[in-house]
Design a protein around this motif. Structure first.
Motif, PDB file in Angstrom:
ATOM      1  N   ALA A  64      46.711   3.537 -16.585  1.00 60.33           N
ATOM      2  CA  ALA A  64      47.818   4.378 -16.118  1.00 60.33           C
ATOM      3  C   ALA A  64      49.018   3.540 -15.689  1.00 60.33           C
ATOM      4  N   GLU A  65      48.759   2.365 -15.169  1.00 60.98           N
ATOM      5  CA  GLU A  65      49.842   1.470 -14.764  1.00 60.98           C
ATOM      6  C   GLU A  65      50.646   1.013 -15.979  1.00 60.98           C
ATOM      7  N   HIS A  66      49.959   0.738 -17.071  1.00 53.69           N
ATOM      8  CA  HIS A  66      50.637   0.191 -18.255  1.00 53.69           C
ATOM      9  C   HIS A  66      51.117   1.278 -19.222  1.00 53.69           C
ATOM     10  N   ARG A  67      50.412   2.417 -19.268  1.00 52.02           N
ATOM     11  CA  ARG A  67      50.790   3.478 -20.202  1.00 52.02           C
ATOM     12  C   ARG A  67      50.599   4.836 -19.507  1.00 52.02           C
ATOM     13  N   PRO A  68      51.514   5.162 -18.604  1.00 55.08           N
ATOM     14  CA  PRO A  68      51.333   6.367 -17.773  1.00 55.08           C
ATOM     15  C   PRO A  68      51.400   7.681 -18.536  1.00 55.08           C
ATOM     16  N   GLN A  69      51.930   7.686 -19.762  1.00 55.39           N
ATOM     17  CA  GLN A  69      52.048   8.940 -20.515  1.00 55.39           C
ATOM     18  C   GLN A  69      50.816   9.236 -21.373  1.00 55.39           C
ATOM     19  N   ASP A  70      49.860   8.325 -21.391  1.00 55.19           N
ATOM     20  CA  ASP A  70      48.671   8.529 -22.220  1.00 55.19           C
ATOM     21  C   ASP A  70      47.677   9.474 -21.562  1.00 55.19           C
ATOM     22  N   GLY A  71      46.861  10.118 -22.393  1.00 59.92           N
ATOM     23  CA  GLY A  71      45.776  10.941 -21.891  1.00 59.92           C
ATOM     24  C   GLY A  71      44.559  10.085 -21.567  1.00 59.92           C
ATOM     25  N   LEU A  72      43.664  10.654 -20.785  1.00 60.57           N
ATOM     26  CA  LEU A  72      42.443   9.965 -20.372  1.00 60.57           C
ATOM     27  C   LEU A  72      41.271  10.930 -20.433  1.00 60.57           C
ATOM     28  N   ALA A  79      40.250  13.072 -16.605  1.00 63.38           N
ATOM     29  CA  ALA A  79      40.615  14.014 -17.662  1.00 63.38           C
ATOM     30  C   ALA A  79      42.073  14.424 -17.478  1.00 63.38           C
ATOM     31  N   THR A  80      42.971  13.764 -18.207  1.00 58.73           N
ATOM     32  CA  THR A  80      44.381  14.139 -18.200  1.00 58.73           C
ATOM     33  C   THR A  80      44.854  14.229 -19.644  1.00 58.73           C
ATOM     34  N   PRO A  81      45.691  15.198 -19.974  1.00 60.36           N
ATOM     35  CA  PRO A  81      46.059  15.432 -21.370  1.00 60.36           C
ATOM     36  C   PRO A  81      47.029  14.401 -21.933  1.00 60.36           C
ATOM     37  N   GLY A  82      47.968  13.922 -21.134  1.00 56.19           N
ATOM     38  CA  GLY A  82      48.952  12.967 -21.631  1.00 56.19           C
ATOM     39  C   GLY A  82      49.987  13.622 -22.530  1.00 56.19           C
ATOM     40  N   THR A  83      51.035  12.872 -22.829  1.00 49.28           N
ATOM     41  CA  THR A  83      52.136  13.387 -23.663  1.00 49.28           C
ATOM     42  C   THR A  83      52.511  12.435 -24.790  1.00 49.28           C
ATOM     43  N   SER A  84      51.838  11.308 -24.922  1.00 54.11           N
ATOM     44  CA  SER A  84      52.244  10.263 -25.865  1.00 54.11           C
ATOM     45  C   SER A  84      51.571  10.365 -27.223  1.00 54.11           C
ATOM     46  N   GLY A  85      50.524  11.207 -27.340  1.00 59.86           N
ATOM     47  CA  GLY A  85      49.721  11.229 -28.556  1.00 59.86           C
ATOM     48  C   GLY A  85      48.567  10.248 -28.528  1.00 59.86           C
ATOM     49  N   VAL A  86      48.491   9.425 -27.468  1.00 54.50           N
ATOM     50  CA  VAL A  86      47.392   8.477 -27.290  1.00 54.50           C
ATOM     51  C   VAL A  86      46.470   8.988 -26.190  1.00 54.50           C
ATOM     52  N   ARG A  87      45.160   8.912 -26.446  1.00 61.84           N
ATOM     53  CA  ARG A  87      44.180   9.262 -25.422  1.00 61.84           C
ATOM     54  C   ARG A  87      43.128   8.156 -25.341  1.00 61.84           C
ATOM     55  N   TRP A  88      42.803   7.762 -24.136  1.00 56.58           N
ATOM     56  CA  TRP A  88      41.757   6.772 -23.878  1.00 56.58           C
ATOM     57  C   TRP A  88      40.448   7.493 -23.591  1.00 56.58           C
ATOM     58  N   VAL A  89      39.386   7.047 -24.239  1.00 52.58           N
ATOM     59  CA  VAL A  89      38.062   7.646 -24.066  1.00 52.58           C
ATOM     60  C   VAL A  89      37.164   6.564 -23.473  1.00 52.58           C
ATOM     61  N   ILE A  90      36.680   6.793 -22.258  1.00 61.76           N
ATOM     62  CA  ILE A  90      36.147   5.714 -21.433  1.00 61.76           C
ATOM     63  C   ILE A  90      34.737   6.032 -20.944  1.00 61.76           C
ATOM     64  N   ASP A  91      33.828   5.109 -21.194  1.00 60.55           N
ATOM     65  CA  ASP A  91      32.537   5.114 -20.506  1.00 60.55           C
ATOM     66  C   ASP A  91      32.497   3.847 -19.662  1.00 60.55           C
ATOM     67  N   PRO A  92      32.690   3.957 -18.354  1.00 59.96           N
ATOM     68  CA  PRO A  92      32.823   2.759 -17.529  1.00 59.96           C
ATOM     69  C   PRO A  92      31.528   1.970 -17.404  1.00 59.96           C
ATOM     70  N   LEU A  93      30.394   2.643 -17.620  1.00 58.25           N
ATOM     71  CA  LEU A  93      29.096   1.962 -17.530  1.00 58.25           C
ATOM     72  C   LEU A  93      28.108   2.716 -18.413  1.00 58.25           C
ATOM     73  N   ASP A  94      27.984   2.273 -19.644  1.00 56.35           N
ATOM     74  CA  ASP A  94      27.042   2.889 -20.569  1.00 56.35           C
ATOM     75  C   ASP A  94      25.712   2.142 -20.455  1.00 56.35           C
ATOM     76  N   GLY A  95      24.682   2.864 -20.069  1.00 49.85           N
ATOM     77  CA  GLY A  95      23.405   2.234 -19.754  1.00 49.85           C
ATOM     78  C   GLY A  95      23.191   2.156 -18.255  1.00 49.85           C
ATOM     79  N   THR A  96      23.570   3.220 -17.551  1.00 45.46           N
ATOM     80  CA  THR A  96      23.520   3.215 -16.092  1.00 45.46           C
ATOM     81  C   THR A  96      22.107   2.985 -15.563  1.00 45.46           C
ATOM     82  N   VAL A  97      21.113   3.612 -16.174  1.00 50.54           N
ATOM     83  CA  VAL A  97      19.746   3.434 -15.682  1.00 50.54           C
ATOM     84  C   VAL A  97      19.307   1.981 -15.844  1.00 50.54           C
ATOM     85  N   ASN A  98      19.657   1.349 -16.964  1.00 53.50           N
ATOM     86  CA  ASN A  98      19.370  -0.071 -17.124  1.00 53.50           C
ATOM     87  C   ASN A  98      20.028  -0.881 -16.008  1.00 53.50           C
ATOM     88  N   TYR A  99      21.282  -0.578 -15.751  1.00 56.32           N
ATOM     89  CA  TYR A  99      22.031  -1.279 -14.694  1.00 56.32           C
ATOM     90  C   TYR A  99      21.382  -1.081 -13.333  1.00 56.32           C
TER      91      TYR A  99
END
Length: 269
Positions: A64-72, A79-99
């Protein structure tokens, strides 16, 4: 004529790499000895830790600091829609049970979509010391090493990866499908992180991978990496990968595996 790289894709790639690196370092170095479950989601065994939440906050704040108009779209609630046509799809920790248990098979998954198409994927695996990444049309890499899916074996010589859901009725069906697949292939592995399983297909460490019940953040980055490494990805025959079914395999193995899973009703609960 040499094609000029798209500067937007280069920017998104660099941001994804840096966000994933920072989150991976936080998760690796900041894991408390008394790490506990913060909450559960779909079932009592579908857990979230305080570190999942902290990693997503770090990633979304950085982007958000670098591209505030993007969706998340993030697993832990971003979950934000954004206005730039770019959306970031994020799994901050995939494999939580392993972790949670101190197992090393977990990672940070960040994908960027442009107008609905995944164009950048990064999967940071700190305990492997590996960053898998891809830009649409530019190939897939682990660090600086180009990735390539394995040559396609016969189905009965294929090493498959898979995963299981947290809802008991779906787990029961998935276990039954796996029971019927095992005699027909070399063997099955269950790593516990869809993002890393997809990267393992890209890196030739698995011949193929399949799973039902994945979310966009589980598969977006890893599926692009697998495709850019020469694998095919999809869902049921003629459909893209989705929560209904995700299949990734070297090209000659893809259709036979897809047909086998269709015949076994792998897309059912």
């Amino acid at each position: 004529m040499t094609e000029v790289p798209d500067p937007l894709l280069t920017e998104l790639h660099e941001l994804a790499l840096e966000a994933a690196r920072r989150a991976g370092a936080l998760l690796r170095d900041g894991r408390p000895d008394d790490l506990a479950v913060a909450r559960t989601k779909t079932s009592p065994i579908d857990v979230v830790t305080e570190m999942d939440i902290a990693a997503e906050k770090l990633i979304t704040g950085f982007l958000a600091e670098h591209r505030p108009q993007d969706g998340l779209l993030g697993e832990e609630g971003a979950a934000t829609p954004g206005t730039s046509g770019v959306r970031w799809v994020i799994d901050p920790l995939d494999g939580t049970v392993n972790y949670l248990y101190g197992l090393p098979t977990w990672g940070v998954s960040i994908a960027a979509e442009r107008n609905g198409e995944t164009v950048v994927g990064v999967v940071e695996a700190p305990m492997r010391g590996e960053t898998c990444h891809a830009v649409l049309g530019r190939g897939a890499y682990a660090g600086d090493r180009r990735l390539a899916a394995r040559p396609s074996p016969a189905l009965d010589q294929a090493l498959l990866g898979t995963g299981f859901a947290y809802v008991q009725t779906r787990r029961d069906h998935q276990a039954d499908v796996a029971r019927r697949v095992i005699p027909l292939v070399r063997d099955i592995r269950r790593g516990g992180s869809a993002a890393l399983d997809l990267c393992d297909v890209a890196a030739g460490r698995l011949d193929a991978y399949y799973e039902r019940g994945l979310n966009p953040w589980d598969l977006a980055a890893g599926a692009l990496i697998a495709r850019e490494a020469g694998a095919l990805t999809g869902g049921r025959p003629g459909e893209p990968e989705s929560g209904e079914l995700t299949v990734a395999a070297s090209p000659g193995l893809f259709a036979p595996l897809q047909e086998l899973l269709e015949g076994l009703g792998a897309w059912h609960d």
